[in-house]
Scaffold this motif. Structure first.
Motif, PDB file in Angstrom:
ATOM      1  N   LYS A  29      -9.907  55.824  13.141  1.00  0.00           N
ATOM      2  CA  LYS A  29      -8.773  56.180  13.998  1.00  0.00           C
ATOM      3  C   LYS A  29      -8.199  54.966  14.723  1.00  0.00           C
ATOM      4  O   LYS A  29      -7.024  54.961  15.093  1.00  0.00           O
ATOM      5  N   VAL A  30      -9.040  53.944  14.929  1.00  0.00           N
ATOM      6  CA  VAL A  30      -8.563  52.774  15.682  1.00  0.00           C
ATOM      7  C   VAL A  30      -8.802  51.456  14.966  1.00  0.00           C
ATOM      8  O   VAL A  30      -8.271  50.423  15.370  1.00  0.00           O
ATOM      9  N   ALA A  31      -9.635  51.476  13.905  1.00  0.00           N
ATOM     10  CA  ALA A  31     -10.005  50.233  13.214  1.00  0.00           C
ATOM     11  C   ALA A  31      -9.443  50.224  11.796  1.00  0.00           C
ATOM     12  O   ALA A  31      -9.650  51.168  11.025  1.00  0.00           O
ATOM     13  N   VAL A  32      -8.741  49.172  11.465  1.00  0.00           N
ATOM     14  CA  VAL A  32      -8.077  49.060  10.167  1.00  0.00           C
ATOM     15  C   VAL A  32      -9.082  49.111   9.015  1.00  0.00           C
ATOM     16  O   VAL A  32      -8.859  49.790   8.012  1.00  0.00           O
ATOM     17  N   TYR A  33     -10.192  48.406   9.155  1.00  0.00           N
ATOM     18  CA  TYR A  33     -11.180  48.382   8.075  1.00  0.00           C
ATOM     19  C   TYR A  33     -11.884  49.736   7.934  1.00  0.00           C
ATOM     20  O   TYR A  33     -12.328  50.103   6.845  1.00  0.00           O
ATOM     21  N   GLY A  34     -11.989  50.474   9.022  1.00  0.00           N
ATOM     22  CA  GLY A  34     -12.532  51.824   8.941  1.00  0.00           C
ATOM     23  C   GLY A  34     -11.595  52.741   8.170  1.00  0.00           C
ATOM     24  O   GLY A  34     -12.030  53.540   7.330  1.00  0.00           O
ATOM     25  N   ALA A  35     -10.309  52.609   8.425  1.00  0.00           N
ATOM     26  CA  ALA A  35      -9.309  53.408   7.703  1.00  0.00           C
ATOM     27  C   ALA A  35      -9.320  53.038   6.224  1.00  0.00           C
ATOM     28  O   ALA A  35      -9.194  53.912   5.348  1.00  0.00           O
ATOM     29  N   ALA A  36      -9.499  51.764   5.918  1.00  0.00           N
ATOM     30  CA  ALA A  36      -9.556  51.313   4.527  1.00  0.00           C
ATOM     31  C   ALA A  36     -10.785  51.891   3.829  1.00  0.00           C
ATOM     32  O   ALA A  36     -10.723  52.275   2.653  1.00  0.00           O
ATOM     33  N   ALA A  37     -11.898  51.972   4.543  1.00  0.00           N
ATOM     34  CA  ALA A  37     -13.115  52.538   3.969  1.00  0.00           C
ATOM     35  C   ALA A  37     -12.928  54.013   3.633  1.00  0.00           C
ATOM     36  O   ALA A  37     -13.329  54.477   2.557  1.00  0.00           O
ATOM     37  N   VAL A  38     -12.317  54.764   4.530  1.00  0.00           N
ATOM     38  CA  VAL A  38     -12.052  56.184   4.283  1.00  0.00           C
ATOM     39  C   VAL A  38     -11.105  56.344   3.100  1.00  0.00           C
ATOM     40  O   VAL A  38     -11.294  57.224   2.242  1.00  0.00           O
ATOM     41  N   GLU A  39     -10.095  55.495   3.032  1.00  0.00           N
ATOM     42  CA  GLU A  39      -9.144  55.547   1.924  1.00  0.00           C
ATOM     43  C   GLU A  39      -9.849  55.297   0.592  1.00  0.00           C
ATOM     44  O   GLU A  39      -9.611  56.004  -0.398  1.00  0.00           O
ATOM     45  N   ALA A  40     -10.754  54.316   0.572  1.00  0.00           N
ATOM     46  CA  ALA A  40     -11.483  54.000  -0.655  1.00  0.00           C
ATOM     47  C   ALA A  40     -12.384  55.151  -1.070  1.00  0.00           C
ATOM     48  O   ALA A  40     -12.425  55.536  -2.254  1.00  0.00           O
ATOM     49  N   MET A  41     -13.112  55.727  -0.121  1.00  0.00           N
ATOM     50  CA  MET A  41     -13.990  56.852  -0.437  1.00  0.00           C
ATOM     51  C   MET A  41     -13.200  58.068  -0.908  1.00  0.00           C
ATOM     52  O   MET A  41     -13.626  58.798  -1.807  1.00  0.00           O
ATOM     53  N   THR A  42     -12.031  58.273  -0.309  1.00  0.00           N
ATOM     54  CA  THR A  42     -11.179  59.398  -0.704  1.00  0.00           C
ATOM     55  C   THR A  42     -10.698  59.230  -2.141  1.00  0.00           C
ATOM     56  O   THR A  42     -10.727  60.178  -2.939  1.00  0.00           O
ATOM     57  N   LYS A  43     -10.284  58.026  -2.486  1.00  0.00           N
ATOM     58  CA  LYS A  43      -9.816  57.772  -3.851  1.00  0.00           C
ATOM     59  C   LYS A  43     -10.947  57.888  -4.867  1.00  0.00           C
ATOM     60  O   LYS A  43     -10.724  58.261  -6.021  1.00  0.00           O
ATOM     61  N   LEU A  44     -12.166  57.605  -4.429  1.00  0.00           N
ATOM     62  CA  LEU A  44     -13.326  57.760  -5.303  1.00  0.00           C
ATOM     63  C   LEU A  44     -13.798  59.208  -5.375  1.00  0.00           C
ATOM     64  O   LEU A  44     -14.670  59.545  -6.181  1.00  0.00           O
ATOM     65  N   GLY A  45     -13.227  60.047  -4.509  1.00  0.00           N
ATOM     66  CA  GLY A  45     -13.581  61.467  -4.506  1.00  0.00           C
ATOM     67  C   GLY A  45     -14.936  61.766  -3.874  1.00  0.00           C
ATOM     68  O   GLY A  45     -15.560  62.787  -4.188  1.00  0.00           O
ATOM     69  N   ILE A  46     -15.399  60.898  -2.975  1.00  0.00           N
ATOM     70  CA  ILE A  46     -16.731  61.071  -2.401  1.00  0.00           C
ATOM     71  C   ILE A  46     -16.726  61.196  -0.871  1.00  0.00           C
ATOM     72  O   ILE A  46     -17.786  61.374  -0.262  1.00  0.00           O
ATOM     73  N   HIS A  47     -15.564  61.120  -0.250  1.00  0.00           N
ATOM     74  CA  HIS A  47     -15.517  61.110   1.214  1.00  0.00           C
ATOM     75  C   HIS A  47     -16.113  62.369   1.822  1.00  0.00           C
ATOM     76  O   HIS A  47     -16.944  62.313   2.734  1.00  0.00           O
ATOM     77  N   THR A  48     -15.720  63.517   1.308  1.00  0.00           N
ATOM     78  CA  THR A  48     -16.222  64.787   1.845  1.00  0.00           C
ATOM     79  C   THR A  48     -17.734  64.896   1.679  1.00  0.00           C
ATOM     80  O   THR A  48     -18.446  65.306   2.600  1.00  0.00           O
ATOM     81  N   ALA A  49     -18.226  64.474   0.522  1.00  0.00           N
ATOM     82  CA  ALA A  49     -19.660  64.565   0.247  1.00  0.00           C
ATOM     83  C   ALA A  49     -20.475  63.645   1.153  1.00  0.00           C
ATOM     84  O   ALA A  49     -21.626  63.964   1.496  1.00  0.00           O
ATOM     85  N   LEU A  50     -19.893  62.522   1.568  1.00  0.00           N
ATOM     86  CA  LEU A  50     -20.623  61.532   2.361  1.00  0.00           C
ATOM     87  C   LEU A  50     -20.377  61.657   3.864  1.00  0.00           C
ATOM     88  O   LEU A  50     -21.020  60.947   4.654  1.00  0.00           O
ATOM     89  N   GLU A  51     -19.486  62.529   4.242  1.00  0.00           N
ATOM     90  CA  GLU A  51     -19.052  62.584   5.639  1.00  0.00           C
ATOM     91  C   GLU A  51     -20.212  62.759   6.623  1.00  0.00           C
ATOM     92  O   GLU A  51     -20.233  62.153   7.695  1.00  0.00           O
ATOM     93  N   LYS A  52     -21.198  63.568   6.270  1.00  0.00           N
ATOM     94  CA  LYS A  52     -22.316  63.820   7.177  1.00  0.00           C
ATOM     95  C   LYS A  52     -23.283  62.636   7.259  1.00  0.00           C
ATOM     96  O   LYS A  52     -24.151  62.600   8.135  1.00  0.00           O
ATOM     97  N   ARG A  53     -23.129  61.674   6.356  1.00  0.00           N
ATOM     98  CA  ARG A  53     -24.014  60.515   6.372  1.00  0.00           C
ATOM     99  C   ARG A  53     -23.386  59.316   7.082  1.00  0.00           C
ATOM    100  O   ARG A  53     -24.025  58.265   7.198  1.00  0.00           O
ATOM    101  N   LEU A  54     -22.165  59.468   7.523  1.00  0.00           N
ATOM    102  CA  LEU A  54     -21.460  58.340   8.129  1.00  0.00           C
ATOM    103  C   LEU A  54     -21.952  58.048   9.543  1.00  0.00           C
ATOM    104  O   LEU A  54     -22.104  58.955  10.363  1.00  0.00           O
TER     105      LEU A  54
END
Length: 264
Positions: free
Chosen positions: A150-175
């Motif tokens: 929400k406030v860090a550019v590299y954090g947003a980039a990480a979420v974007e990468a995981m989303t494109k890989l289709g794994i963000h939802t699956a990994l959300e609880k491990r973040l």
């Protein structure tokens, strides 16, 4: 009557060459002091390493002093809007400087891209992260560190990468979410997280990667991280602020920036 100063001169009366030399030194010191200014700088956390090297060289080259704060761009934006006395923003993105320009809080046409950042998946332990990032899909880890998207550019980039890989939802609880990219790196470095999305500049310098294992996240998985610097309205007319922005464009600064893996 001779003045007190003339009574203590260590050279012969009538010989003004030493006095002239001393006067020249004193005048130089006075002028240097008068022309030296301070600049308050807000710097994105991912750029901590390069900036810590650049600041002493900048001060040595110009005589000015840089007072630096490191943090997340999102928080800096809010602080600047609320009157924080920053005069230069060395951002982790291009959007925030543009927003500040639109808000009337940055000087138009002063903005420029000083570096392009890269996202890396890294573990302090060898063998954890493979060279294709398959560890993310295998899921054989407990915690994954990222910066607050929400406030860090590299954090947003990480979420974007995981989303494109289709794994963000699956990994959300491990973040494990750090306040900024520095804290995300610390989680991974100390083992509080098995691995983490960090900035390349945090684990790379002069052609060498830090110990552990890493995967360079392909550029097509996240938006380009164009990092812009801008003169803020409070810095207008401050020679030190202008000098710092100019120094960031210099070959000396670019050499340091490149050493940490940034591109231009």
């Amino acid at each position: 009557m001779r003045s007190q100063a003339s009574q203590t001169l260590p050279w012969k009366s009538g010989d003004m060459r030493p006095a002239s030399a001393l006067l020249a030194v004193l005048l130089w010191a006075i002028c240097a002091s008068a022309s030296a200014d301070d600049v308050n700088v807000a710097v994105a956390a991912n750029f901590t390493g390069p900036m810590e090297q650049i600041v002493p060289e900048f001060e040595k080259a110009t005589g000015h002093k840089a007072v630096v704060a490191y943090g997340t761009v999102g928080k800096f934006y809010a602080q600047i809007r609320n009157g924080a006395p920053f005069e230069v923003l060395v951002s982790a993105d291009e959007q925030t400087p543009i927003r500040l320009e639109n808000d009337g809080m940055a000087v138009p046409e002063s903005r420029f891209t000083y570096a392009v950042g890269k996202l890396v998946l890294w573990s302090a332990k060898p063998g954890v992260v493979d060279d294709k990032g398959d560890v993310l899909t295998r899921g054989d880890f407990r915690y994954l560190a990222i910066a607050n998207p929400k406030v860090a550019v590299y954090g947003a980039a990480a979420v974007e990468a995981m989303t494109k890989l289709g794994i963000h939802t699956a990994l959300e609880k491990r973040l494990v979410v750090g306040e900024n990219i520095t804290q995300a790196y610390q989680f991974a470095a100390t083992g509080n997280a098995d691995l983490g999305f960090v900035a390349l500049s945090q684990i790379y310098k002069d052609g060498q990667f830090a110990a552990g294992s890493h995967w360079m996240v392909p550029a097509n998985l996240y938006s380009p991280i164009k990092q812009d610097a801008v003169l803020l309205s409070r810095g207008k007319g401050n020679p030190a602020a202008d000098a710092l922005l100019n120094y960031l464009k210099s070959d000396a600064a670019k050499k340091v920036i490149r050493a940490y893996g940034y591109e231009f």
